[in-house]
Design an enzyme around this catalytic site. Structure first.
Site, PDB file in Angstrom:
ATOM      1  N   GLN A  56       0.806  -1.216   0.000  1.00  0.00           N
ATOM      2  CA  GLN A  56       0.000   0.000   0.000  1.00  0.00           C
ATOM      3  C   GLN A  56       0.840   1.267   0.000  1.00  0.00           C
ATOM      4  OE1 GLN A  56       1.014  -1.524   2.616  1.00  0.00           O
ATOM      5  NE2 GLN A  56       0.437  -0.620   4.563  1.00  0.00           N
ATOM      6  N   GLY A  57       2.148   1.138   0.215  1.00  0.00           N
ATOM      7  CA  GLY A  57       3.020   2.306   0.152  1.00  0.00           C
ATOM      8  C   GLY A  57       3.339   2.928   1.494  1.00  0.00           C
ATOM      9  N   SER A  94      -3.414  -3.128   9.347  1.00  0.00           N
ATOM     10  CA  SER A  94      -4.823  -3.459   9.153  1.00  0.00           C
ATOM     11  C   SER A  94      -5.633  -2.228   9.528  1.00  0.00           C
ATOM     12  CB  SER A  94      -5.240  -4.650  10.030  1.00  0.00           C
ATOM     13  OG  SER A  94      -5.159  -4.307  11.402  1.00  0.00           O
ATOM     14  N   ALA A  95      -6.932  -2.298   9.301  1.00  0.00           N
ATOM     15  CA  ALA A  95      -7.856  -1.244   9.729  1.00  0.00           C
ATOM     16  C   ALA A  95      -7.510   0.126   9.152  1.00  0.00           C
ATOM     17  CB  ALA A  95      -7.915  -1.182  11.257  1.00  0.00           C
ATOM     18  N   ARG A  97      -4.869   1.875   9.142  1.00  0.00           N
ATOM     19  CA  ARG A  97      -4.344   2.669  10.253  1.00  0.00           C
ATOM     20  C   ARG A  97      -2.937   3.206  10.050  1.00  0.00           C
ATOM     21  NH1 ARG A  97      -0.728   0.104  13.284  1.00  0.00           N
ATOM     22  NH2 ARG A  97      -1.158   1.349  15.144  1.00  0.00           N
ATOM     23  N   GLN A  98      -2.142   2.684   9.115  1.00  0.00           N
ATOM     24  CA  GLN A  98      -0.726   3.014   9.113  1.00  0.00           C
ATOM     25  C   GLN A  98      -0.443   4.470   8.748  1.00  0.00           C
ATOM     26  OE1 GLN A  98       1.232   1.456  10.685  1.00  0.00           O
ATOM     27  NE2 GLN A  98       1.239  -0.743  10.371  1.00  0.00           N
ATOM     28  N   THR A  99      -1.067   5.000   7.714  1.00  0.00           N
ATOM     29  CA  THR A  99      -0.848   6.417   7.394  1.00  0.00           C
ATOM     30  C   THR A  99      -1.274   7.292   8.562  1.00  0.00           C
ATOM     31  OG1 THR A  99      -1.063   6.116   5.005  1.00  0.00           O
ATOM     32  CG2 THR A  99      -1.544   8.312   5.871  1.00  0.00           C
ATOM     33  N   GLY A 285      -7.825   2.412   2.797  1.00  0.00           N
ATOM     34  CA  GLY A 285      -7.605   0.994   2.509  1.00  0.00           C
ATOM     35  C   GLY A 285      -8.936   0.332   2.247  1.00  0.00           C
ATOM     36  N   GLU A 286      -9.550  -0.163   3.330  1.00  0.00           N
ATOM     37  CA  GLU A 286     -10.847  -0.821   3.198  1.00  0.00           C
ATOM     38  C   GLU A 286     -11.937   0.109   2.676  1.00  0.00           C
ATOM     39  OE1 GLU A 286      -9.026  -3.057   6.789  1.00  0.00           O
ATOM     40  OE2 GLU A 286      -8.812  -1.118   5.811  1.00  0.00           O
TER      41      GLU A 286
END
Length: 328
Positions: A56-57, A94-95, A97-99, A285-286
């Site tokens: 996802q980068g 997941s979720a 959340r990373q950015t 994402g989702e």
């Protein structure tokens, strides 16, 4: 469609619209991320980034956010990642959340490191940094030179370092179901154009337009990639992917989209800065998956007048719906 019907052609075209929202991060649960960074005596800037990039980068975006907060070019940052011995825990990927979560931790780490540098020469917050071989030049009205070799290094070889954690401000739901399950929400609307062959039951997507509120697009190209990938997944769920025990237990019989199945996708990036996101950014994402299948089913309904309530809308299912054999 009226002209096609009058001419006896079985193909009908339809347009469908659907919207969706999705909360970023774990639901009403702590989900912190920690990011560490340091500067070596030789002037090397190192980011310890433990968030796993699954395509996802995240590696790119989190590095961009850190570099922005520190005030250096992104290509000057050396990234260390994927090693639990040397990178702090940045939480699960997941979720969406990373950015949002790890990006905020990177922003805090970059800002903390910048404050240390400015404090060494009593420079103002707006001062520019130039980190070179063995030195940092801090420029405001006058240039200040910090000789890194004169600073004591820690056990990891850093003469300056910072480690920061971010955890979204959420509240558990009370007995009445009230609370703050997410600190951040993303919003989307998708438009799908399809052609339905009423004789065969096949559905061919012709075009997608996807509008997503991402708060602030840290990297617009990666935003478009996320949208395209989510639409591919949603298209598979809506039209192809069907698990039948004993029959579709391998990727020969369990159909998933290929590049030939994906129509042109137009991405509309909506930027409404989020109060909690790093530089206003939201996770993505989702979010993309949610409105894709409903938009396709709405387009099928618009094309041939039949509503499908279950997925996938395989040719057999579409033909059955056209014959009135499916229960609502």
């Amino acid at each position: 469609n009226a002209a096609a019907q009058a001419a006896g052609r079985p193909v009908r075209r339809g347009v469908g619209l659907a919207a969706g929202w999705y909360g970023c991060g774990n639901t009403s649960l702590p989900n912190p991320s920690t990011i560490k960074a340091g500067i070596r005596a030789d002037g090397g800037v190192v980011l310890h980034q433990g968030a796993v990039d699954i395509g996802q980068g995240a590696n790119t975006v989190i590095t961009q956010i850190f570099a922005q907060a520190l005030g250096v070019p992104v290509d000057q940052v050396q990234r260390v990642g994927g090693d639990t011995d040397v990178t702090p825990d940045a939480g699960k990927t997941s979720a969406s959340r990373q950015t949002f979560v790890s990006g905020n931790a990177a922003r805090l780490a970059g800002a903390a490191l910048r404050r240390q540098i400015l404090h060494l020469c009593n420079a103002p917050e707006a001062a520019q940094l130039r980190i070179g071989a063995g030195e940092i030049i801090v420029g405001d009205e006058y240039d200040h030179r910090i000789e890194l070799g004169k600073l004591a290094a820690d056990a990891e070889g850093y003469v300056l370092s910072a480690c920061e954690t971010y955890d979204p401000p959420t509240k558990p739901l009370d007995r009445n179901g009230q609370g703050e399950p997410y600190a951040q929400f993303g919003y989307a609307a998708h438009l799908a154009v399809v052609e339905v062959d009423t004789a065969l039951g096949t559905v061919r997507p012709q075009r997608f337009v996807a509008a997503h509120d991402v708060g602030k697009a840290i990297n617009p190209i990666l935003v478009e990639g996320q949208v395209q990938g989510g639409i591919a997944q949603g298209l598979g769920m809506a039209l192809m992917e069907e698990f039948i025990p004993g029959r579709t237990e391998n990727l020969h019989d369990y159909l998933i989209p290929t590049s030939g199945d994906i129509p042109p996708v137009e991405t509309i990036i909506v930027e409404v800065p989020d109060a909690h996101g790093p530089y206003g950014a939201k996770g993505l994402g989702e979010h993309v998956l949610i409105p894709t299948a409903p938009a396709l089913l709405n387009a099928i309904r618009n094309a041939c007048g039949r509503r499908l309530y279950r997925v996938p809308a395989t040719p057999a299912a579409v033909r059955a719906a056209l014959r009135g054999e499916l229960d609502d």
